[in-house]
Design an enzyme around this catalytic site. Sequence first.
Site, PDB file in Angstrom:
ATOM      1  N   CYS A  76      17.980  -5.992  -2.805  1.00 52.16           N
ATOM      2  CA  CYS A  76      19.417  -6.080  -3.038  1.00 52.16           C
ATOM      3  C   CYS A  76      19.896  -7.417  -2.494  1.00 52.16           C
ATOM      4  O   CYS A  76      19.395  -7.904  -1.487  1.00 52.16           O
ATOM      5  CB  CYS A  76      20.246  -4.988  -2.362  1.00 52.16           C
ATOM      6  SG  CYS A  76      19.804  -3.318  -2.840  1.00 52.16           S
ATOM      7  N   ARG A 105      16.354 -10.398  -6.059  1.00 53.01           N
ATOM      8  CA  ARG A 105      16.265  -9.356  -5.033  1.00 53.01           C
ATOM      9  C   ARG A 105      16.456  -7.950  -5.600  1.00 53.01           C
ATOM     10  O   ARG A 105      16.293  -6.966  -4.875  1.00 53.01           O
ATOM     11  CB  ARG A 105      17.322  -9.602  -3.949  1.00 53.01           C
ATOM     12  CG  ARG A 105      17.185 -10.959  -3.293  1.00 53.01           C
ATOM     13  CD  ARG A 105      18.260 -11.151  -2.265  1.00 53.01           C
ATOM     14  NE  ARG A 105      18.030 -10.315  -1.121  1.00 53.01           N
ATOM     15  CZ  ARG A 105      17.284 -10.653  -0.082  1.00 53.01           C
ATOM     16  NH1 ARG A 105      16.715 -11.822  -0.032  1.00 53.01           N
ATOM     17  NH2 ARG A 105      17.111  -9.825   0.920  1.00 53.01           N
ATOM     18  N   TRP A 115      18.689  -3.129  -5.936  1.00 56.40           N
ATOM     19  CA  TRP A 115      17.365  -2.534  -6.163  1.00 56.40           C
ATOM     20  C   TRP A 115      17.464  -1.137  -5.553  1.00 56.40           C
ATOM     21  O   TRP A 115      17.591  -0.996  -4.342  1.00 56.40           O
ATOM     22  CB  TRP A 115      16.273  -3.363  -5.494  1.00 56.40           C
ATOM     23  CG  TRP A 115      14.901  -2.829  -5.773  1.00 56.40           C
ATOM     24  CD1 TRP A 115      14.146  -3.074  -6.883  1.00 56.40           C
ATOM     25  CD2 TRP A 115      14.127  -1.961  -4.940  1.00 56.40           C
ATOM     26  NE1 TRP A 115      12.946  -2.395  -6.778  1.00 56.40           N
ATOM     27  CE2 TRP A 115      12.904  -1.710  -5.599  1.00 56.40           C
ATOM     28  CE3 TRP A 115      14.348  -1.370  -3.696  1.00 56.40           C
ATOM     29  CZ2 TRP A 115      11.906  -0.904  -5.067  1.00 56.40           C
ATOM     30  CZ3 TRP A 115      13.350  -0.560  -3.166  1.00 56.40           C
ATOM     31  CH2 TRP A 115      12.149  -0.337  -3.847  1.00 56.40           C
ATOM     32  N   ASN A 136      22.483  -4.053   1.826  1.00 61.03           N
ATOM     33  CA  ASN A 136      21.064  -4.267   1.504  1.00 61.03           C
ATOM     34  C   ASN A 136      20.262  -3.587   2.614  1.00 61.03           C
ATOM     35  O   ASN A 136      20.481  -3.890   3.779  1.00 61.03           O
ATOM     36  CB  ASN A 136      20.810  -5.784   1.478  1.00 61.03           C
ATOM     37  CG  ASN A 136      19.336  -6.167   1.480  1.00 61.03           C
ATOM     38  OD1 ASN A 136      18.986  -7.267   1.886  1.00 61.03           O
ATOM     39  ND2 ASN A 136      18.481  -5.308   1.017  1.00 61.03           N
ATOM     40  N   GLU A 162      -6.295  -8.456  -7.922  1.00 54.85           N
ATOM     41  CA  GLU A 162      -5.108  -9.195  -8.366  1.00 54.85           C
ATOM     42  C   GLU A 162      -4.913  -9.031  -9.878  1.00 54.85           C
ATOM     43  O   GLU A 162      -3.792  -8.855 -10.354  1.00 54.85           O
ATOM     44  CB  GLU A 162      -5.252 -10.670  -7.968  1.00 54.85           C
ATOM     45  CG  GLU A 162      -4.232 -11.632  -8.535  1.00 54.85           C
ATOM     46  CD  GLU A 162      -2.795 -11.386  -8.097  1.00 54.85           C
ATOM     47  OE1 GLU A 162      -2.543 -10.439  -7.339  1.00 54.85           O
ATOM     48  OE2 GLU A 162      -1.914 -12.125  -8.581  1.00 54.85           O
ATOM     49  N   LYS A 187      -1.591  -7.424 -11.467  1.00 46.71           N
ATOM     50  CA  LYS A 187      -0.752  -8.156 -12.420  1.00 46.71           C
ATOM     51  C   LYS A 187      -0.581  -7.358 -13.714  1.00 46.71           C
ATOM     52  O   LYS A 187       0.513  -7.275 -14.264  1.00 46.71           O
ATOM     53  CB  LYS A 187      -1.384  -9.512 -12.764  1.00 46.71           C
ATOM     54  CG  LYS A 187      -1.203 -10.595 -11.735  1.00 46.71           C
ATOM     55  CD  LYS A 187       0.193 -11.188 -11.780  1.00 46.71           C
ATOM     56  CE  LYS A 187       0.543 -11.911 -10.510  1.00 46.71           C
ATOM     57  NZ  LYS A 187       0.596 -11.125  -9.281  1.00 46.71           N
ATOM     58  N   GLU A 218       1.771  -4.278 -13.157  1.00 44.17           N
ATOM     59  CA  GLU A 218       3.191  -4.520 -12.899  1.00 44.17           C
ATOM     60  C   GLU A 218       3.893  -5.130 -14.104  1.00 44.17           C
ATOM     61  O   GLU A 218       5.086  -4.948 -14.283  1.00 44.17           O
ATOM     62  CB  GLU A 218       3.402  -5.371 -11.647  1.00 44.17           C
ATOM     63  CG  GLU A 218       2.953  -6.793 -11.743  1.00 44.17           C
ATOM     64  CD  GLU A 218       3.219  -7.580 -10.463  1.00 44.17           C
ATOM     65  OE1 GLU A 218       4.198  -7.294  -9.775  1.00 44.17           O
ATOM     66  OE2 GLU A 218       2.433  -8.497 -10.177  1.00 44.17           O
ATOM     67  N   HIS A 240     -20.272   4.217  -7.296  1.00 41.52           N
ATOM     68  CA  HIS A 240     -19.881   5.213  -6.291  1.00 41.52           C
ATOM     69  C   HIS A 240     -18.643   6.002  -6.722  1.00 41.52           C
ATOM     70  O   HIS A 240     -17.926   6.526  -5.888  1.00 41.52           O
ATOM     71  CB  HIS A 240     -19.652   4.533  -4.943  1.00 41.52           C
ATOM     72  CG  HIS A 240     -20.881   3.831  -4.435  1.00 41.52           C
ATOM     73  ND1 HIS A 240     -21.978   4.513  -3.969  1.00 41.52           N
ATOM     74  CD2 HIS A 240     -21.195   2.517  -4.395  1.00 41.52           C
ATOM     75  CE1 HIS A 240     -22.919   3.640  -3.627  1.00 41.52           C
ATOM     76  NE2 HIS A 240     -22.465   2.423  -3.889  1.00 41.52           N
ATOM     77  N   LYS A 290      11.824  -9.196  -6.381  1.00 44.16           N
ATOM     78  CA  LYS A 290      11.024 -10.320  -5.902  1.00 44.16           C
ATOM     79  C   LYS A 290      10.900 -10.325  -4.381  1.00 44.16           C
ATOM     80  O   LYS A 290       9.906 -10.783  -3.845  1.00 44.16           O
ATOM     81  CB  LYS A 290      11.675 -11.622  -6.394  1.00 44.16           C
ATOM     82  CG  LYS A 290      10.921 -12.873  -6.053  1.00 44.16           C
ATOM     83  CD  LYS A 290       9.838 -13.140  -7.063  1.00 44.16           C
ATOM     84  CE  LYS A 290       8.985 -14.338  -6.733  1.00 44.16           C
ATOM     85  NZ  LYS A 290       7.583 -14.128  -7.127  1.00 44.16           N
TER      86      LYS A 290
HETATM   87  C1  F6R Z   1       2.909  -9.187  -7.266  1.00 45.07           C
HETATM   88  C2  F6R Z   1       3.846  -9.664  -6.271  1.00 45.07           C
HETATM   89  C3  F6R Z   1       4.008  -8.873  -5.041  1.00 45.07           C
HETATM   90  C4  F6R Z   1       4.272  -9.777  -3.835  1.00 45.07           C
HETATM   91  C5  F6R Z   1       4.572  -8.928  -2.588  1.00 45.07           C
HETATM   92  C6  F6R Z   1       4.742  -9.767  -1.348  1.00 45.07           C
HETATM   93  O1  F6R Z   1       2.838 -10.049  -8.362  1.00 45.07           O
HETATM   94  O2  F6R Z   1       4.488 -10.665  -6.466  1.00 45.07           O
HETATM   95  O3  F6R Z   1       2.917  -8.040  -4.821  1.00 45.07           O
HETATM   96  O4  F6R Z   1       3.145 -10.572  -3.637  1.00 45.07           O
HETATM   97  O5  F6R Z   1       5.725  -8.172  -2.808  1.00 45.07           O
HETATM   98  O6  F6R Z   1       5.830 -10.620  -1.460  1.00 45.07           O
HETATM   99  P1  F6R Z   1       5.965 -11.886  -0.528  1.00 45.07           P
HETATM  100  O7  F6R Z   1       4.854 -12.815  -0.885  1.00 45.07           O
HETATM  101  O8  F6R Z   1       7.314 -12.454  -0.832  1.00 45.07           O
HETATM  102  O9  F6R Z   1       5.844 -11.410   0.881  1.00 45.07           O
END
Ligand code: F6R
Length: 607
Positions: free
Chosen positions: A2, A27, A74, A98, A479, A483, A486, A502, A602
Amino acid sequence: MCGIVGIVGHSPVAPLIVDALKRLEYRGYDSAGVATIEHGALARRRAEGKLINLERRLTADPLDGTIGIGHTRWATHGVPNETNAHPHFSDDVAIVHNGIIENFAELRSELEKDGYVFSSQTDTEVVAHLVSRELRRGARPVDAAFRALKQLRGAFALAIMFKGDDDLIVGARNGPPLAVGHGEGEMFLGSDAIALAPFTDSITYLEDGDWAVIRRNNIQIFDMSGEPVERLRRQSIGTSFLVDKGNHRHFMHKEIHEQPEVISHTLGHYVDFTNGTAKALDLPWDFAKVDRLAISACGTAYLAGLVGKYWFERLARLPVDIDVASEFRYREMPISKNSAALFVSQSGETADTLASLRYCRGEGVPIGAIVNVRESTMAREADVILPTLAGPEIGVASTKAFTCQLSVMASLAIRAGVARGHIAKGEEQVLVRQLAEAARLATQVIKLEDQIEKVARDLAHSRDVLYLGRDTNYPLALEGALKLKELSYIHAEGYAAGELKHGPIALIDENMPVVVIAPHDRIFEKTVSNMQEVAARGGKIILITDERGAANSTLETLDTIVLPDMPEIIAPILYALPVQMLAYHTAVFMGTDVDQPRNLAKSVTVE
Ligand code: F6R
């Protein structure tokens, strides 16, 4: 998560608040709202969904007033609809929040007994009613806010506005960040300095437990015992420009393509390409003397840390403990004074990572923060900032921040290896020269995009996808799966290739694409054996390898994506790119919201 904004201004504030909210949309983007004092009364406009919906609402039905607060949400408590959108009102009080009020259930039932009727499902509304109850009990606005704050448990950044006073916003911080912006005869409040950048670059960051009385011509800051406190006023380096997409369809696409440049900038900060050395940084620990390194982070940043573990242990013989921060913060890990701790975060605000950093601070361990946002809370609280020079990352899925985090970690591991006597001068030069190849090779890898787009077209029809890798390619498999999930909402799992038999091998059938990340390294043959196991069960293999790997693999694959041959040290940085492009193009084919995937934000400032 937020984003919150407040302005005590001298011209109509609603458009300014929306402008600031645009910078905070990273946010959260479930709903948004603005409240002002219009002709002496509290007035608000709110809208479900992205900020654009609020803008449309305001165009159709503008808000007047020179004081106001705004919010982009959010959702934590209550579905993302207009009723739950902030600002929340109670009688003469308007509030944006927030964070999470942990004792909201008990406060709510207490307030209901006092006759308060709740119109939303949010935890925030209790704060509005608490302040209002204190007003009814005879407190003046500032005292009412203070009394209410003292009843709250949990994490909050708050802005509170009162109908009877159009020269007052009370801001409070306990956890999520909050910055006060100083103007000329006007004052601002925001979740970060970037939100306030068009208005002022003179910023005071509130500390945890601070609350502030903000008026047009002065600001007073207090702690939770009500004592006035002094906080530094500083010049922010935040840019006032809203970053645009350029010629790219999405921010994520732009950010993928920026990687050759930002990797090169970041590496240049940590290594001296001319002399072939890793720079001696001014660190609060001596790599030669530490006996353990603790690394902690969340999500993609955690996976960068996991690659770092392989590097620190292999190149510097330095043992690494690594945890996701949400576990680290509570597991009461014994940590010796001879340790150092590294926290990795794009935003520098992630609540769990910050809490882990503070745990280590409490244990007296020297702390480094690998962060992209230099004015973030982690940057301010660490003993040393190890910046990634990725520039603003807007796409919610992290791409260029990840490869820059890897670039920092590779350089640090070389530095540690030299300091601990495990890397000789000549070897250091070789490794640094190899790092120097990363940017050029990244440009070549990006040229594989057309082929990757075709692979993605098929992947978009899958229900589940498995990613496999060994050694540093194991974190990349994780990763890749993260990706894909998400962005495209396709279920994906990442596994260490050797772990396949396993359990996860039971999932393999002719409908299961298996993405194998396998450069031709020391253990390529082992990974090939794992691919044979997949092929024997009808699994469809998408192999991401190099020229030597493609030449040496006798397996039939559905697709083989062939990267140039490259030195081992830069492989994790470069193999991240096809993995990102595969997820990106799959999501584009699926028609999902690539830059703002559902349910995400984000910056994750709640637990
Ligand atoms: C995935 C992604 C998240 C961030 C995580 C940590 O693509 O972006 O998994 O990596 O929320 O965020 P930060 O790096 O801002 O601590």
